[in-house]
Design a protein around this motif. Structure first.
Motif, PDB file in Angstrom:
ATOM      1  N   SER A  30       0.847  -1.185   0.000  1.00  0.00           N
ATOM      2  CA  SER A  30       0.000   0.000   0.000  1.00  0.00           C
ATOM      3  C   SER A  30       0.890   1.246   0.000  1.00  0.00           C
ATOM      4  N   SER A  31       1.167   1.768  -1.197  1.00  0.00           N
ATOM      5  CA  SER A  31       2.115   2.891  -1.305  1.00  0.00           C
ATOM      6  C   SER A  31       1.612   4.139  -0.597  1.00  0.00           C
ATOM      7  N   GLY A  32       0.293   4.336  -0.574  1.00  0.00           N
ATOM      8  CA  GLY A  32      -0.259   5.529   0.058  1.00  0.00           C
ATOM      9  C   GLY A  32       0.099   5.634   1.531  1.00  0.00           C
ATOM     10  N   LEU A  33       0.316   4.488   2.179  1.00  0.00           N
ATOM     11  CA  LEU A  33       0.651   4.530   3.603  1.00  0.00           C
ATOM     12  C   LEU A  33       1.997   5.213   3.837  1.00  0.00           C
ATOM     13  N   LEU A  34       2.928   5.067   2.892  1.00  0.00           N
ATOM     14  CA  LEU A  34       4.225   5.751   3.066  1.00  0.00           C
ATOM     15  C   LEU A  34       4.057   7.268   2.914  1.00  0.00           C
ATOM     16  N   TYR A  35       3.198   7.693   1.959  1.00  0.00           N
ATOM     17  CA  TYR A  35       2.928   9.141   1.849  1.00  0.00           C
ATOM     18  C   TYR A  35       2.194   9.640   3.094  1.00  0.00           C
ATOM     19  N   ARG A  36       1.263   8.832   3.585  1.00  0.00           N
ATOM     20  CA  ARG A  36       0.552   9.217   4.814  1.00  0.00           C
ATOM     21  C   ARG A  36       1.521   9.313   5.993  1.00  0.00           C
ATOM     22  N   ALA A  37       2.474   8.381   6.060  1.00  0.00           N
ATOM     23  CA  ALA A  37       3.451   8.416   7.160  1.00  0.00           C
ATOM     24  C   ALA A  37       4.339   9.657   7.053  1.00  0.00           C
ATOM     25  N   GLY A  94      -3.488  16.744   4.689  1.00  0.00           N
ATOM     26  CA  GLY A  94      -2.117  17.185   4.429  1.00  0.00           C
ATOM     27  C   GLY A  94      -1.346  16.335   3.439  1.00  0.00           C
ATOM     28  N   VAL A  95      -1.852  15.124   3.164  1.00  0.00           N
ATOM     29  CA  VAL A  95      -1.002  14.150   2.456  1.00  0.00           C
ATOM     30  C   VAL A  95      -0.685  14.547   1.009  1.00  0.00           C
ATOM     31  N   SER A  96      -1.626  15.154   0.292  1.00  0.00           N
ATOM     32  CA  SER A  96      -1.358  15.472  -1.120  1.00  0.00           C
ATOM     33  C   SER A  96      -0.210  16.469  -1.257  1.00  0.00           C
ATOM     34  N   VAL A  98       2.437  16.831   0.739  1.00  0.00           N
ATOM     35  CA  VAL A  98       3.697  16.116   0.956  1.00  0.00           C
ATOM     36  C   VAL A  98       4.004  15.217  -0.249  1.00  0.00           C
ATOM     37  N   ALA A  99       2.938  14.579  -0.802  1.00  0.00           N
ATOM     38  CA  ALA A  99       3.130  13.658  -1.938  1.00  0.00           C
ATOM     39  C   ALA A  99       3.493  14.396  -3.221  1.00  0.00           C
ATOM     40  N   SER A 100       3.341  15.711  -3.247  1.00  0.00           N
ATOM     41  CA  SER A 100       3.704  16.457  -4.461  1.00  0.00           C
ATOM     42  C   SER A 100       5.192  16.829  -4.477  1.00  0.00           C
ATOM     43  N   VAL A 104      10.324  13.451  -2.022  1.00  0.00           N
ATOM     44  CA  VAL A 104       9.547  12.486  -1.237  1.00  0.00           C
ATOM     45  C   VAL A 104       9.079  11.345  -2.150  1.00  0.00           C
ATOM     46  N   ARG A 105       8.638  11.691  -3.371  1.00  0.00           N
ATOM     47  CA  ARG A 105       8.200  10.640  -4.303  1.00  0.00           C
ATOM     48  C   ARG A 105       9.372   9.708  -4.635  1.00  0.00           C
ATOM     49  N   ALA A 106      10.561  10.287  -4.845  1.00  0.00           N
ATOM     50  CA  ALA A 106      11.727   9.448  -5.173  1.00  0.00           C
ATOM     51  C   ALA A 106      12.050   8.533  -3.989  1.00  0.00           C
ATOM     52  N   ALA A 121       0.637  -4.203  -5.979  1.00  0.00           N
ATOM     53  CA  ALA A 121       0.971  -2.848  -5.513  1.00  0.00           C
ATOM     54  C   ALA A 121      -0.189  -1.911  -5.792  1.00  0.00           C
ATOM     55  N   GLU A 122      -0.611  -1.151  -4.761  1.00  0.00           N
ATOM     56  CA  GLU A 122      -1.734  -0.229  -4.981  1.00  0.00           C
ATOM     57  C   GLU A 122      -1.370   1.206  -4.628  1.00  0.00           C
ATOM     58  N   GLY A 123      -1.963   2.144  -5.377  1.00  0.00           N
ATOM     59  CA  GLY A 123      -1.701   3.561  -5.108  1.00  0.00           C
ATOM     60  C   GLY A 123      -2.233   4.437  -6.217  1.00  0.00           C
ATOM     61  N   ARG A 124      -1.390   5.360  -6.695  1.00  0.00           N
ATOM     62  CA  ARG A 124      -1.800   6.275  -7.755  1.00  0.00           C
ATOM     63  C   ARG A 124      -0.952   6.103  -9.007  1.00  0.00           C
ATOM     64  N   ASP A 125       0.332   5.767  -8.817  1.00  0.00           N
ATOM     65  CA  ASP A 125       1.259   5.728  -9.954  1.00  0.00           C
ATOM     66  C   ASP A 125       2.037   4.418  -9.993  1.00  0.00           C
ATOM     67  N   MET A 126       1.422   3.339  -9.480  1.00  0.00           N
ATOM     68  CA  MET A 126       2.126   2.046  -9.487  1.00  0.00           C
ATOM     69  C   MET A 126       2.321   1.550 -10.923  1.00  0.00           C
ATOM     70  N   ARG A 150     -19.020   5.184   1.288  1.00  0.00           N
ATOM     71  CA  ARG A 150     -18.201   4.081   1.810  1.00  0.00           C
ATOM     72  C   ARG A 150     -17.285   4.578   2.927  1.00  0.00           C
ATOM     73  N   ARG A 151     -16.626   5.717   2.684  1.00  0.00           N
ATOM     74  CA  ARG A 151     -15.649   6.213   3.672  1.00  0.00           C
ATOM     75  C   ARG A 151     -16.329   6.723   4.936  1.00  0.00           C
ATOM     76  N   ALA A 152     -17.598   7.137   4.810  1.00  0.00           N
ATOM     77  CA  ALA A 152     -18.326   7.639   5.991  1.00  0.00           C
ATOM     78  C   ALA A 152     -18.461   6.550   7.051  1.00  0.00           C
ATOM     79  N   ARG A 175      -3.162  16.444 -10.517  1.00  0.00           N
ATOM     80  CA  ARG A 175      -2.106  17.290 -11.081  1.00  0.00           C
ATOM     81  C   ARG A 175      -0.794  16.521 -11.199  1.00  0.00           C
ATOM     82  N   GLN A 176      -0.606  15.499 -10.370  1.00  0.00           N
ATOM     83  CA  GLN A 176       0.680  14.801 -10.391  1.00  0.00           C
ATOM     84  C   GLN A 176       0.598  13.369 -10.923  1.00  0.00           C
ATOM     85  N   ILE A 177      -0.620  12.851 -11.089  1.00  0.00           N
ATOM     86  CA  ILE A 177      -0.744  11.429 -11.442  1.00  0.00           C
ATOM     87  C   ILE A 177      -1.825  11.218 -12.498  1.00  0.00           C
TER      88      ILE A 177
HETATM   89  O1  CDP Z   1      -6.908   5.358   0.558  1.00  0.00           O
HETATM   90  P1  CDP Z   1      -6.867   6.686  -0.150  1.00  0.00           P
HETATM   91  O2  CDP Z   1      -7.005   6.559  -1.624  1.00  0.00           O
HETATM   92  O3  CDP Z   1      -7.785   7.683   0.471  1.00  0.00           O
HETATM   93  O4  CDP Z   1      -5.424   7.224   0.113  1.00  0.00           O
HETATM   94  P2  CDP Z   1      -4.025   6.513  -0.051  1.00  0.00           P
HETATM   95  O5  CDP Z   1      -3.993   5.522  -1.173  1.00  0.00           O
HETATM   96  O6  CDP Z   1      -3.574   6.055   1.288  1.00  0.00           O
HETATM   97  O7  CDP Z   1      -3.153   7.747  -0.529  1.00  0.00           O
HETATM   98  C1  CDP Z   1      -3.043   8.913   0.251  1.00  0.00           C
HETATM   99  C2  CDP Z   1      -2.404   9.993  -0.594  1.00  0.00           C
HETATM  100  O8  CDP Z   1      -1.054   9.627  -0.914  1.00  0.00           O
HETATM  101  C3  CDP Z   1      -3.053  10.300  -1.941  1.00  0.00           C
HETATM  102  O9  CDP Z   1      -4.108  11.241  -1.810  1.00  0.00           O
HETATM  103  C4  CDP Z   1      -1.891  10.846  -2.757  1.00  0.00           C
HETATM  104  O10 CDP Z   1      -1.690  12.221  -2.496  1.00  0.00           O
HETATM  105  C5  CDP Z   1      -0.702  10.098  -2.192  1.00  0.00           C
HETATM  106  N1  CDP Z   1      -0.288   8.965  -3.021  1.00  0.00           N
HETATM  107  C6  CDP Z   1       0.497   9.230  -4.116  1.00  0.00           C
HETATM  108  O11 CDP Z   1       0.779  10.385  -4.412  1.00  0.00           O
HETATM  109  N2  CDP Z   1       0.996   8.209  -4.872  1.00  0.00           N
HETATM  110  C7  CDP Z   1       0.696   6.937  -4.551  1.00  0.00           C
HETATM  111  N3  CDP Z   1       1.206   5.954  -5.286  1.00  0.00           N
HETATM  112  C8  CDP Z   1      -0.127   6.652  -3.450  1.00  0.00           C
HETATM  113  C9  CDP Z   1      -0.628   7.688  -2.706  1.00  0.00           C
END
Ligand code: CDP
Ligand code: ADP
Length: 206
Positions: A30-37, A94-96, A98-100, A104-106, A121-126, A150-152, A175-177
């Motif tokens: 879960s790549s998003g967890l590293l951006y969240r961290a 705050g996460v977007s 930091v993720a920009s 940090v992305r590298a 692998a799950e995320g935005r740019d896998m 769902r998130r509610a 804007r980034q993905i």
């Molecule tokens: O679960 P949710 O889609 O809400 O968030 P997440 O997958 O945990 O990702 C949190 C944030 O991390 C996203 O809103 C992106 O800003 C960033 N992220 C990213 O830039 N690239 C990824 N591969 C994964 C997450």
């Protein structure tokens, strides 16, 4: 074999990835967890979320580590587990930013590429930047209202507030993905979790 599952916020990426990974007998990442961290460490240290140098010092100094398990990923900063603190509303907000930050992305990309394969692998740019040669790529979508409903079930806010925050984060992330051109796009709105998992499993190469 690497399977990538990208998509917009709350489209079902982590739940679906976990189900696909369990069916394949591999972990998911879960790549998003590293951006969240990274965002959490910056917030806790009082660093500006746009301050790339400060965030990178925090990342390098914290011993941040993703533990990819099929049943759920965990994140550690040295001996402290950050996982329960990564889905708060302030981290969502705050996460977007930091993720920009390119540095940090590298840093995140290097962590992901160093993990033992195979995995989902799950995320935005896998499927685009991190694992462009993955054997199978998917992109999950659903309307903002469906995702907010769902998130509610996981957040203290009401549906309209969550929908507004999700739409704002989609915009910041867009804007980034962008989705991989060779990904199969799945609208998860009309499907339940098992339905999405089955679509993916049946589309995998032999
Ligand atoms: O679960 P949710 O889609 O809400 O968030 P997440 O997958 O945990 O990702 C949190 C944030 O991390 C996203 O809103 C992106 O800003 C960033 N992220 C990213 O830039 N690239 C990824 N591969 C994964 C997450
Ligand atoms: P993401 O990783 O994209 O943010 P999650 O996997 O956390 O998404 O899913 C958000 C919520 O939506 C979870 O509570 C999950 O169980 C639920 N969910 C995901 N996909 C579906 C689906 N197709 N039908 C119903 N609920 C779903």
């Amino acid at each position: 074999m690497i399977v990538t599952i990208d998509g917009v916020a709350a489209s079902g990426k982590s739940s679906v990835s976990s189900g696909v990974a369990r069916a394949l007998g591999v972990p998911y990442v879960s790549s998003g967890l590293l951006y969240r961290a990274a965002a959490l460490l910056a917030l806790e240290a009082g660093a500006a979320l746009e301050d790339e140098a400060a965030v990178l010092v925090l990342l390098e100094g914290s011993g941040l580590r993703l533990e990819p398990l099929a049943e759920g990923n965990r994140v550690w900063a040295g001996g402290r587990e950050l996982t329960p603190d990564l889905h708060s509303t302030r981290v969502d907000k705050g996460v977007s930013a930091v993720a920009s930050l390119p540095g940090v992305r590298a840093w995140v990309d290097a962590q992901l590429r160093a993990l033992p394969q195979p995995f989902v692998a799950e995320g935005r740019d896998m499927g685009t930047n991190v694992f462009p040669h993955a054997q199978a790529k998917f992109y999950l979508t659903a309307s903002p209202r469906v995702r907010a409903e769902r998130r509610a079930r996981e957040r203290p806010e009401d549906i309209p507030a969550i929908e507004a925050a999700l739409t704002k984060r989609d915009e910041a992330d867009r804007r980034q993905i962008s989705p991989a051109v060779d990904a199969l796009v799945i609208d998860t709105g009309p499907l339940d979790l098992q339905g999405v998992i089955e679509v993916i499993l049946s589309a995998l190469p032999e």
